[in-house]
Design an enzyme around this catalytic site. Structure first.
Site, PDB file in Angstrom:
ATOM      1  N   ARG A 300       0.828  -1.207   0.000  1.00 56.75           N
ATOM      2  CA  ARG A 300       0.000   0.000   0.000  1.00 56.75           C
ATOM      3  C   ARG A 300       0.865   1.261   0.000  1.00 56.75           C
ATOM      4  O   ARG A 300       0.486   2.277  -0.598  1.00 56.75           O
ATOM      5  CB  ARG A 300      -0.971  -0.037   1.185  1.00 56.75           C
ATOM      6  CG  ARG A 300      -2.064  -1.076   0.971  1.00 56.75           C
ATOM      7  CD  ARG A 300      -3.040  -1.206   2.115  1.00 56.75           C
ATOM      8  NE  ARG A 300      -4.153  -2.055   1.713  1.00 56.75           N
ATOM      9  CZ  ARG A 300      -5.128  -2.461   2.524  1.00 56.75           C
ATOM     10  NH1 ARG A 300      -5.124  -2.081   3.805  1.00 56.75           N
ATOM     11  NH2 ARG A 300      -6.107  -3.227   2.087  1.00 56.75           N
ATOM     12  N   TYR A 441      -7.030   0.601  -6.721  1.00 55.05           N
ATOM     13  CA  TYR A 441      -6.467  -0.726  -6.447  1.00 55.05           C
ATOM     14  C   TYR A 441      -5.662  -0.777  -5.151  1.00 55.05           C
ATOM     15  O   TYR A 441      -5.444   0.248  -4.509  1.00 55.05           O
ATOM     16  CB  TYR A 441      -5.677  -1.271  -7.630  1.00 55.05           C
ATOM     17  CG  TYR A 441      -4.503  -0.501  -8.183  1.00 55.05           C
ATOM     18  CD1 TYR A 441      -3.787   0.431  -7.459  1.00 55.05           C
ATOM     19  CD2 TYR A 441      -4.094  -0.747  -9.495  1.00 55.05           C
ATOM     20  CE1 TYR A 441      -2.691   1.086  -7.996  1.00 55.05           C
ATOM     21  CE2 TYR A 441      -3.003  -0.088 -10.043  1.00 55.05           C
ATOM     22  CZ  TYR A 441      -2.305   0.829  -9.282  1.00 55.05           C
ATOM     23  OH  TYR A 441      -1.232   1.479  -9.822  1.00 55.05           O
ATOM     24  N   GLU A 442      -5.255  -2.001  -4.780  1.00 56.13           N
ATOM     25  CA  GLU A 442      -4.595  -2.288  -3.501  1.00 56.13           C
ATOM     26  C   GLU A 442      -5.451  -1.822  -2.328  1.00 56.13           C
ATOM     27  O   GLU A 442      -4.971  -1.323  -1.327  1.00 56.13           O
ATOM     28  CB  GLU A 442      -3.201  -1.636  -3.449  1.00 56.13           C
ATOM     29  CG  GLU A 442      -2.275  -2.226  -2.393  1.00 56.13           C
ATOM     30  CD  GLU A 442      -2.149  -3.740  -2.516  1.00 56.13           C
ATOM     31  OE1 GLU A 442      -2.367  -4.419  -1.507  1.00 56.13           O
ATOM     32  OE2 GLU A 442      -1.833  -4.242  -3.611  1.00 56.13           O
ATOM     33  N   GLY A 443      -6.757  -2.052  -2.450  1.00 54.57           N
ATOM     34  CA  GLY A 443      -7.726  -1.617  -1.446  1.00 54.57           C
ATOM     35  C   GLY A 443      -8.165  -0.205  -1.763  1.00 54.57           C
ATOM     36  O   GLY A 443      -7.375   0.731  -1.666  1.00 54.57           O
TER      37      GLY A 443
END
Length: 597
Positions: A300, A441-443
């Site tokens: 993140r 993306y990536e949460g």
């Protein structure tokens, strides 16, 4: 279109004066790392990115990657040659462990290099970024046999890695995935299913691709508790390390995207040709999500860094254009003469907003990386724990605010260009288009806000965040003793911190008892928390620069005075936005629940 110039002096200021690179380099395991040598490495890395990677950014956007009928994918002109040069120069392995062929440098150094790579060419950077996540997972959780088999070539970059999480029906709800993994008598598994949004899932830049795939075994419980993680190579690897037969994984399509067009975003099908692709279990069955969380801070942070990197690249273009473009007459200019638009107050406001936010964000992301290094390396357990908590708290700020700012600041850069910014030929629009994926993306950034409120605030019953706010208070106190030059920065940060305490106390007292109320205020709270954190960084910057400018050469003195100016601008003109977010944090879920949509 202006070329990219790595902001080495700004990077060095943060490394040396805000996050204390020498103390990170002194941690156990980094004995071979000398801070001055790091700066030499960064200078050489900057030249590589400026000369070889940055010129391919426009080419990649115009050509994109292309999938062929046989499932192979060709990247844009120059990408395979540039990637080979990247690997041959050893850049891929600098921050990875020496025992598997890496350079053994701190993660902080890797982050500085990653900023320059991503500014130079975000689409190209996606390949090393995904490989980095896969390497991190294998380092933490794979067997020694699998580490020895896969890591050396992944760390050099000769092989690349991917993370296969998302499926058409699942999206961010990873627990809804249905890809199957059936155990075989020889200890392997047969993987069948479809994965989507797999960056560099198929390409022509490396000789093998190591997919890390989330899947369910036959006896797995439902939801996230039943997810396992598997190594599924594109090409199977023989016992002697040579490449063997092609595995049963196929790229069935690549997405046609708004941005990062050179990065092939693939739909991968496992098991199209037979009983399934051969996969190797990482660790234990049903532990895949737990393993994923061990790499979340790094992954993140890397995505948050994309916001910083693209904002920097777009700012450089906007500044160069503003100095060249003549339009109108600025106040005070001679009659009958057109002024460069950089002389108009509103354009200067836009440019200074970009610069101040970039400097705040660079300080945050680099502090996040330093905290990760310290949490992993300090001998003292209490210090490791404290640094780990700091990394946990800073991660949603880096990712959430970093990627939101990436979109906002690239948009502001486009605004400086005026109508010409909306024309693709000027090139600035690409950075805005490229940046737009990063908050997703990536949460998604909503998930980052939920993480901050739902996971990070409750740490030690609020004790971790209390310690964090105490650190900001100490900076406020230092600014208070800094005299008239720092008075406005002190006042703005003190007021913003008081507001953040109010919102934090409300969430701890009320939000935890009512999860819907906490979640309703999570996104404005993340924004509030992030802006105040940015103010904290800029307060530290002002303190350091004020001390350094005394006795400095005229050129250095101008640099440090610029740092104080941008800190003052941020704290006087951007930090006050924090107060306006408090009502949104404490509004409860009432209107959200009652609205007819």
């Amino acid at each position: 279109m202006s070329e990219y110039t790595a902001p080495l002096r700004d990077i060095r200021f943060v490394l040396e004066h805000l996050v204390d690179l020498p103390s990170v380099a002194a941690l156990p395991g980094f004995e071979h790392v000398d801070a001055e040598a790091v700066y030499a490495v960064l200078e050489e890395n900057a030249r590589f990115m400026e000369d070889l990677i940055a010129p391919l950014n426009r080419v990649g956007d115009q050509q994109g990657s292309v999938r062929h009928e046989d499932g192979t994918v060709t990247t844009p002109d120059g990408f395979t040659e540039a990637y080979k040069a990247y690997v041959d120069a050893g850049w891929n392995g600098v921050a990875f462990p020496a025992e598997y062929g890496g350079g053994g440098f701190p993660w902080l150094v890797g982050v500085a290099m990653q900023e320059m790579l991503t500014s130079a060419n975000m689409a190209f950077s996606m390949c090393p970024l995904l490989n980095q996540g896969a390497v991190d997972m294998l380092l933490h959780h794979a067997s020694e046999e699998h580490r020895e088999t896969f890591l050396p070539k992944m760390i050099t970059g000769e092989w690349t890695g991917t993370m296969n999480l998302t499926e058409p029906q699942a999206g961010s709800d990873v627990g809804a995935l249905t890809t199957k993994a059936v155990p075989q008598d020889d200890g392997t598994y047969r993987i069948t299913g479809t994965k989507i949004f797999i960056s560099f899932g198929e390409h022509d830049m490396s000789e093998n691709i190591i997919h890390l795939v989330l899947a369910r075994t036959p006896s797995a419980p439902p939801g996230t508790k039943g997810i396992s993680c598997f190594i599924v190579p594109k090409q199977l690897v023989n016992d002697d390390g040579t490449l063997g037969a092609r595995n049963d994984v196929t790229c069935v399509s690549i997405e046609h995207k708004m941005g990062i067009k050179a990065s092939p975003t693939c739909v991968l099908s496992y098991g199209d040709q037979g009983d399934g692709a051969i996969g190797y279990l990482i660790g234990e069955e049903n532990a895949g999500m737990r393993y994923m969380f061990t790499m979340m801070n790094n992954a993140r942070l890397s995505v948050g860094l994309e916001g910083l990197a693209l904002a920097e690249r777009a700012f450089q273009m906007a500044l160069a254009y503003a100095k060249e473009r003549k339009q109108g007459r600025a106040p005070g200019a001679a009659a009958g003469e057109q002024s460069a638009i950089v002389d108009h107050p509103d354009v200067r406001r836009m440019l200074l907003t970009q610069r101040a936010c970039i400097e705040a964000l660079r300080g945050i992301t680099y502090a996040n990386a330093a905290a990760i290094d310290r949490a992993a390396r300090y001998n003292d357990e209490a210090t490791r724990t404290a640094c780990g908590e700091l990394a946990d708290i800073l991660t949603p700020v880096s990712k959430g605010w970093g990627t939101d700012l990436g979109v906002e600041l690239t948009s502001l850069a486009l605004q400086v260009f005026g109508g010409m910014g909306y024309i693709e030929e000027t090139g600035v629009a690409q950075h805005y288009r490229d940046a737009r994926i990063a908050p997703i993306y990536e949460g998604t950034n909503g998930i980052q806000a939920m993480d901050l409120v739902g996971r990070k605030l409750p740490m030690r019953a609020g004790g971790a965040v209390s310690d964090y706010l105490g650190s900001i208070q100490r900076t406020v106190d230092e600014l208070g003793a800094g005299g008239d030059d720092l008075a406005s920065i002190h006042d703005a940060l003190a007021e913003a911190l008081a507001g953040l305490r109010t919102a934090t106390d409300w969430l701890l007292a009320n939000g935890m008892a009512s999860p819907l109320d906490a979640l309703a205020g999570a996104t404005p709270y993340l924004r509030l928390f992030s802006i105040v954190t940015g103010g904290w960084v800029m307060g530290q910057q002002a303190l350091k620069a004020t001390a350094l400018r005394h006795g400095a050469s005229p050129a250095d003195q101008a640099f440090y005075e610029g740092k104080v100016l941008t800190a003052r601008f941020f704290c006087e003109q951007i930090l006050p936005q924090a107060a306006g977010l408090i009502p949104a944090v404490t509004a409860t879920n009432r209107d959200l629940a009652g609205a007819v949509l």
